[in-house]
Design an enzyme around this catalytic site. Structure first.
Site, PDB file in Angstrom:
ATOM      1  N   GLY A 150       3.934 -10.345  -2.778  1.00  0.00           N
ATOM      2  CA  GLY A 150       4.924 -10.739  -1.777  1.00  0.00           C
ATOM      3  C   GLY A 150       5.433 -12.164  -1.885  1.00  0.00           C
ATOM      4  O   GLY A 150       5.795 -12.648  -2.964  1.00  0.00           O
ATOM      5  N   ARG A 204      -7.688 -12.690  -3.159  1.00  0.00           N
ATOM      6  CA  ARG A 204      -8.940 -11.970  -3.431  1.00  0.00           C
ATOM      7  C   ARG A 204      -8.846 -11.149  -4.703  1.00  0.00           C
ATOM      8  O   ARG A 204      -9.831 -10.958  -5.400  1.00  0.00           O
ATOM      9  CB  ARG A 204      -9.288 -11.050  -2.249  1.00  0.00           C
ATOM     10  CG  ARG A 204      -9.720 -11.770  -1.001  1.00  0.00           C
ATOM     11  CD  ARG A 204      -9.711 -10.855   0.180  1.00  0.00           C
ATOM     12  NE  ARG A 204      -8.368 -10.304   0.388  1.00  0.00           N
ATOM     13  CZ  ARG A 204      -8.064  -9.405   1.309  1.00  0.00           C
ATOM     14  NH1 ARG A 204      -8.996  -8.934   2.109  1.00  0.00           N
ATOM     15  NH2 ARG A 204      -6.816  -8.973   1.420  1.00  0.00           N
ATOM     16  N   ARG A 205      -7.653 -10.626  -5.032  1.00  0.00           N
ATOM     17  CA  ARG A 205      -7.535  -9.699  -6.160  1.00  0.00           C
ATOM     18  C   ARG A 205      -7.443 -10.467  -7.478  1.00  0.00           C
ATOM     19  O   ARG A 205      -6.369 -10.836  -7.942  1.00  0.00           O
ATOM     20  CB  ARG A 205      -6.329  -8.780  -5.949  1.00  0.00           C
ATOM     21  CG  ARG A 205      -6.590  -7.748  -4.846  1.00  0.00           C
ATOM     22  CD  ARG A 205      -5.365  -6.991  -4.447  1.00  0.00           C
ATOM     23  NE  ARG A 205      -4.448  -7.780  -3.670  1.00  0.00           N
ATOM     24  CZ  ARG A 205      -3.317  -7.324  -3.126  1.00  0.00           C
ATOM     25  NH1 ARG A 205      -2.969  -6.059  -3.316  1.00  0.00           N
ATOM     26  NH2 ARG A 205      -2.538  -8.114  -2.416  1.00  0.00           N
ATOM     27  N   PRO A 213       9.608 -16.284   8.873  1.00  0.00           N
ATOM     28  CA  PRO A 213      10.518 -15.206   8.458  1.00  0.00           C
ATOM     29  C   PRO A 213      10.528 -14.034   9.446  1.00  0.00           C
ATOM     30  O   PRO A 213       9.537 -13.776  10.148  1.00  0.00           O
ATOM     31  CB  PRO A 213       9.933 -14.741   7.113  1.00  0.00           C
ATOM     32  CG  PRO A 213       8.892 -15.744   6.725  1.00  0.00           C
ATOM     33  CD  PRO A 213       8.417 -16.340   8.010  1.00  0.00           C
ATOM     34  N   GLY A 240      -2.675 -16.514  -0.995  1.00  0.00           N
ATOM     35  CA  GLY A 240      -1.927 -15.248  -0.957  1.00  0.00           C
ATOM     36  C   GLY A 240      -0.905 -15.167  -2.077  1.00  0.00           C
ATOM     37  O   GLY A 240       0.212 -14.690  -1.875  1.00  0.00           O
ATOM     38  N   THR A 284       7.623  -6.648   1.463  1.00  0.00           N
ATOM     39  CA  THR A 284       6.514  -7.016   0.562  1.00  0.00           C
ATOM     40  C   THR A 284       5.451  -5.927   0.729  1.00  0.00           C
ATOM     41  O   THR A 284       5.770  -4.808   1.131  1.00  0.00           O
ATOM     42  CB  THR A 284       5.927  -8.387   0.998  1.00  0.00           C
ATOM     43  OG1 THR A 284       5.444  -8.243   2.346  1.00  0.00           O
ATOM     44  CG2 THR A 284       6.951  -9.503   0.943  1.00  0.00           C
ATOM     45  N   GLU A 285       4.193  -6.271   0.518  1.00  0.00           N
ATOM     46  CA  GLU A 285       3.128  -5.303   0.808  1.00  0.00           C
ATOM     47  C   GLU A 285       2.688  -5.383   2.272  1.00  0.00           C
ATOM     48  O   GLU A 285       1.741  -4.706   2.689  1.00  0.00           O
ATOM     49  CB  GLU A 285       1.936  -5.547  -0.133  1.00  0.00           C
ATOM     50  CG  GLU A 285       2.295  -5.262  -1.583  1.00  0.00           C
ATOM     51  CD  GLU A 285       1.150  -5.523  -2.549  1.00  0.00           C
ATOM     52  OE1 GLU A 285      -0.001  -5.700  -2.123  1.00  0.00           O
ATOM     53  OE2 GLU A 285       1.419  -5.542  -3.768  1.00  0.00           O
ATOM     54  N   LYS A 339       0.104 -15.622  14.992  1.00  0.00           N
ATOM     55  CA  LYS A 339       1.212 -16.419  14.461  1.00  0.00           C
ATOM     56  C   LYS A 339       1.681 -17.474  15.470  1.00  0.00           C
ATOM     57  O   LYS A 339       2.177 -18.533  15.062  1.00  0.00           O
ATOM     58  CB  LYS A 339       2.358 -15.498  14.017  1.00  0.00           C
ATOM     59  CG  LYS A 339       2.023 -14.689  12.755  1.00  0.00           C
ATOM     60  CD  LYS A 339       1.772 -15.610  11.551  1.00  0.00           C
ATOM     61  CE  LYS A 339       1.552 -14.854  10.257  1.00  0.00           C
ATOM     62  NZ  LYS A 339       1.395 -15.742   9.095  1.00  0.00           N
ATOM     63  N   TYR A 388      -1.228  -9.740  16.420  1.00  0.00           N
ATOM     64  CA  TYR A 388      -0.557 -10.381  15.272  1.00  0.00           C
ATOM     65  C   TYR A 388       0.276 -11.554  15.782  1.00  0.00           C
ATOM     66  O   TYR A 388       0.236 -12.656  15.228  1.00  0.00           O
ATOM     67  CB  TYR A 388       0.308  -9.364  14.509  1.00  0.00           C
ATOM     68  CG  TYR A 388       1.041 -10.004  13.344  1.00  0.00           C
ATOM     69  CD1 TYR A 388       0.348 -10.578  12.274  1.00  0.00           C
ATOM     70  CD2 TYR A 388       2.443 -10.065  13.327  1.00  0.00           C
ATOM     71  CE1 TYR A 388       1.025 -11.185  11.218  1.00  0.00           C
ATOM     72  CE2 TYR A 388       3.127 -10.670  12.272  1.00  0.00           C
ATOM     73  CZ  TYR A 388       2.411 -11.231  11.223  1.00  0.00           C
ATOM     74  OH  TYR A 388       3.076 -11.847  10.181  1.00  0.00           O
TER      75      TYR A 388
HETATM   76  P1  NDP Z   1       1.647  -9.341   1.289  1.00  0.00           P
HETATM   77  O1  NDP Z   1       0.754  -8.323   1.889  1.00  0.00           O
HETATM   78  O2  NDP Z   1       2.538  -8.937   0.178  1.00  0.00           O
HETATM   79  O3  NDP Z   1       0.783 -10.600   0.827  1.00  0.00           O
HETATM   80  C1  NDP Z   1      -0.301 -11.072   1.570  1.00  0.00           C
HETATM   81  C2  NDP Z   1      -1.092 -12.045   0.714  1.00  0.00           C
HETATM   82  O4  NDP Z   1      -2.177 -12.574   1.506  1.00  0.00           O
HETATM   83  C3  NDP Z   1      -1.697 -11.375  -0.500  1.00  0.00           C
HETATM   84  O5  NDP Z   1      -1.545 -12.201  -1.626  1.00  0.00           O
HETATM   85  C4  NDP Z   1      -3.166 -11.257  -0.137  1.00  0.00           C
HETATM   86  O6  NDP Z   1      -3.982 -11.402  -1.298  1.00  0.00           O
HETATM   87  C5  NDP Z   1      -3.372 -12.461   0.776  1.00  0.00           C
HETATM   88  N1  NDP Z   1      -4.496 -12.241   1.670  1.00  0.00           N
HETATM   89  C6  NDP Z   1      -4.588 -11.323   2.668  1.00  0.00           C
HETATM   90  N2  NDP Z   1      -5.796 -11.339   3.232  1.00  0.00           N
HETATM   91  C7  NDP Z   1      -6.505 -12.311   2.570  1.00  0.00           C
HETATM   92  C8  NDP Z   1      -7.824 -12.790   2.675  1.00  0.00           C
HETATM   93  N3  NDP Z   1      -8.681 -12.302   3.569  1.00  0.00           N
HETATM   94  N4  NDP Z   1      -8.225 -13.783   1.850  1.00  0.00           N
HETATM   95  C9  NDP Z   1      -7.367 -14.288   0.922  1.00  0.00           C
HETATM   96  N5  NDP Z   1      -6.098 -13.873   0.784  1.00  0.00           N
HETATM   97  C10 NDP Z   1      -5.675 -12.887   1.585  1.00  0.00           C
HETATM   98  O7  NDP Z   1       2.506  -9.912   2.513  1.00  0.00           O
HETATM   99  P2  NDP Z   1       3.594 -11.093   2.618  1.00  0.00           P
HETATM  100  O8  NDP Z   1       3.861 -11.706   1.323  1.00  0.00           O
HETATM  101  O9  NDP Z   1       4.717 -10.550   3.392  1.00  0.00           O
HETATM  102  O10 NDP Z   1       2.794 -12.080   3.584  1.00  0.00           O
HETATM  103  C11 NDP Z   1       2.643 -13.458   3.317  1.00  0.00           C
HETATM  104  C12 NDP Z   1       2.711 -14.213   4.638  1.00  0.00           C
HETATM  105  O11 NDP Z   1       3.993 -14.038   5.221  1.00  0.00           O
HETATM  106  C13 NDP Z   1       1.703 -13.735   5.688  1.00  0.00           C
HETATM  107  O12 NDP Z   1       1.162 -14.870   6.337  1.00  0.00           O
HETATM  108  C14 NDP Z   1       2.564 -12.926   6.651  1.00  0.00           C
HETATM  109  O13 NDP Z   1       2.021 -12.898   7.936  1.00  0.00           O
HETATM  110  C15 NDP Z   1       3.852 -13.718   6.586  1.00  0.00           C
HETATM  111  N6  NDP Z   1       5.051 -13.035   7.028  1.00  0.00           N
HETATM  112  C16 NDP Z   1       5.452 -11.866   6.435  1.00  0.00           C
HETATM  113  C17 NDP Z   1       6.613 -11.241   6.866  1.00  0.00           C
HETATM  114  C18 NDP Z   1       7.067  -9.933   6.320  1.00  0.00           C
HETATM  115  O14 NDP Z   1       7.922  -9.285   6.954  1.00  0.00           O
HETATM  116  N7  NDP Z   1       6.586  -9.508   5.154  1.00  0.00           N
HETATM  117  C19 NDP Z   1       7.450 -11.850   7.906  1.00  0.00           C
HETATM  118  C20 NDP Z   1       6.905 -13.042   8.475  1.00  0.00           C
HETATM  119  C21 NDP Z   1       5.778 -13.627   8.027  1.00  0.00           C
HETATM  120  P3  NDP Z   1      -5.299 -10.542  -1.631  1.00  0.00           P
HETATM  121  O15 NDP Z   1      -5.148  -9.209  -0.962  1.00  0.00           O
HETATM  122  O16 NDP Z   1      -5.313 -10.475  -3.117  1.00  0.00           O
HETATM  123  O17 NDP Z   1      -6.416 -11.360  -1.073  1.00  0.00           O
HETATM  124  C1  8X3 Z   2       6.237 -10.220   9.978  1.00  0.00           C
HETATM  125  C2  8X3 Z   2       7.485  -9.948  10.724  1.00  0.00           C
HETATM  126  O1  8X3 Z   2       8.448  -8.702  12.704  1.00  0.00           O
HETATM  127  O2  8X3 Z   2       6.933  -7.494  11.250  1.00  0.00           O
HETATM  128  O3  8X3 Z   2       5.595 -11.358  10.437  1.00  0.00           O
HETATM  129  O4  8X3 Z   2       6.099  -9.162  12.748  1.00  0.00           O
HETATM  130  S1  8X3 Z   2       7.214  -8.778  11.913  1.00  0.00           S
END
Ligand code: NDP
Ligand code: 8X3
Length: 253
Positions: free
Chosen positions: A15, A36-37, A183, A11, A188-189, A157, A153
């Site tokens: 983000g 993936r991208r 977190p 990932g 992020t996205e 987690k 979700y």
């Molecule tokens: P983003 O959407 O910005 O990033 C998600 C990343 O995961 C991207 O790089 C995407 O890459 C990759 N990804 C998603 N699906 C796939 C797949 N099928 N195969 C390979 N890669 C994949 O979100 P965040 O940076 O916020 O998320 C990162 C982590 O943090 C996640 O596990 C999320 O659950 C966790 N998190 C996020 C929080 C938030 O509030 N943002 C809070 C708590 C936890 P690509 O699409 O290029 O494959």
């Molecule tokens: C992302 C944080 O609160 O949107 O894992 O589920 S929350």
């Protein structure tokens, strides 16, 4: 021989993963960037190659064969992965359990849980053989508390939390560090993906607060990675100051 540690980040295309890639590049780590991208991986590689060694692997963590093929394809200079950052993941949808979209459920369980397992299964045997390594799993406050409509979700987690604990037990004899970072709200996205591209709805999640940024989590990851050999950050929850729990957020209107 280079003394830089090799980190594989899933990932890395946006983000938290992208922010971590940038920070670690400037802090003496070599990077294997995954996502993936491919276009985004290429841009990041070009940029970060100016400061460190970078390689990329483009695969979908849901695809077991693709995960295996990608990681097996690494050349000898990249095979001995010191750090695995299991970060790839997303929420898909925010619906009551009785009307949830089953494709969303599949995506969350397949990416957040099974994808993390597939990647770990490829990398852990090498760490065990070398009797060293560090796994960092990105969980969530949703893996500690359930909130309305967060059902699947959260389940994914909670599973990451359980798998982190399982890894810590099973890898203990090999001196491998296992860290979970959970977190709260990080802008992020993530919400754009959760709401299927609805930017207005995604914006409401961060409205009236100063959310965390990817950089804030990257800082904590760097901290965890730079502790002395005898210290492991095991389990860490991090919120924006405006957040007190999964559901209590002090918004200024
Ligand atoms: P983003 O959407 O910005 O990033 C998600 C990343 O995961 C991207 O790089 C995407 O890459 C990759 N990804 C998603 N699906 C796939 C797949 N099928 N195969 C390979 N890669 C994949 O979100 P965040 O940076 O916020 O998320 C990162 C982590 O943090 C996640 O596990 C999320 O659950 C966790 N998190 C996020 C929080 C938030 O509030 N943002 C809070 C708590 C936890 P690509 O699409 O290029 O494959
Ligand atoms: C992302 C944080 O609160 O949107 O894992 O589920 S929350």
């Amino acid at each position: 021989m280079s003394s830089k540690k090799i980190v594989l980040i899933t990932g890395a295309t946006s983000g938290i993963g992208e922010a971590t890639a940038k920070l670690l590049a400037n802090n003496n780590f070599k990077l294997i960037l995954c996502g993936r991208r491919k276009d985004r991986l290429d841009v990041l590689k070009e940029k970060l190659s100016k400061v460190t060694d970078v390689t990329t692997l483009s695969f979908d963590v849901r695809d077991k064969a693709a995960v295996c093929k990608a990681i097996t394809s690494l050349g000898k200079d990249w095979k001995n992965i010191d750090v695995l950052l299991n970060n790839a993941g997303n929420a898909h949808g925010l619906d009551p359990i009785q009307s949830g979209n089953t494709d969303d459920w599949d995506a969350m369980m397949d990416i957040n849980v099974k994808g993390l397992l597939y990647v770990s299964r490829e990398i852990l045997p090498g760490m065990v053989e070398r009797k060293s390594g560090h796994v960092i799993n990105i969980g969530s406050i949703a893996g500690k508390e359930v909130y309305p409509n967060g059902n699947v979700y959260s389940a994914s987690k909670f599973a990451v939390d359980a798998l982190t604990k399982g890894m810590r037990l099973d890898l203990n004899a090999y001196g491998i560090k296992v860290t979970a970072i959970h977190p709260g709200l990080v802008e992020t996205e993530f919400s754009l993906v959760r709401f299927k591209g609805d930017a207005d709805r995604a914006d409401t999640i961060y409205k009236g607060i100063q959310p965390l940024e990817g950089n804030d989590i990257a800082d904590i990851i760097l901290f965890a990675l730079t502790r002395p050999a005898h210290v492991v950050v095991a389990d860490l929850v991090v919120f924006p100051t405006a957040q007190a729990s999964a559901t209590i957020v002090n918004r200024k209107s």
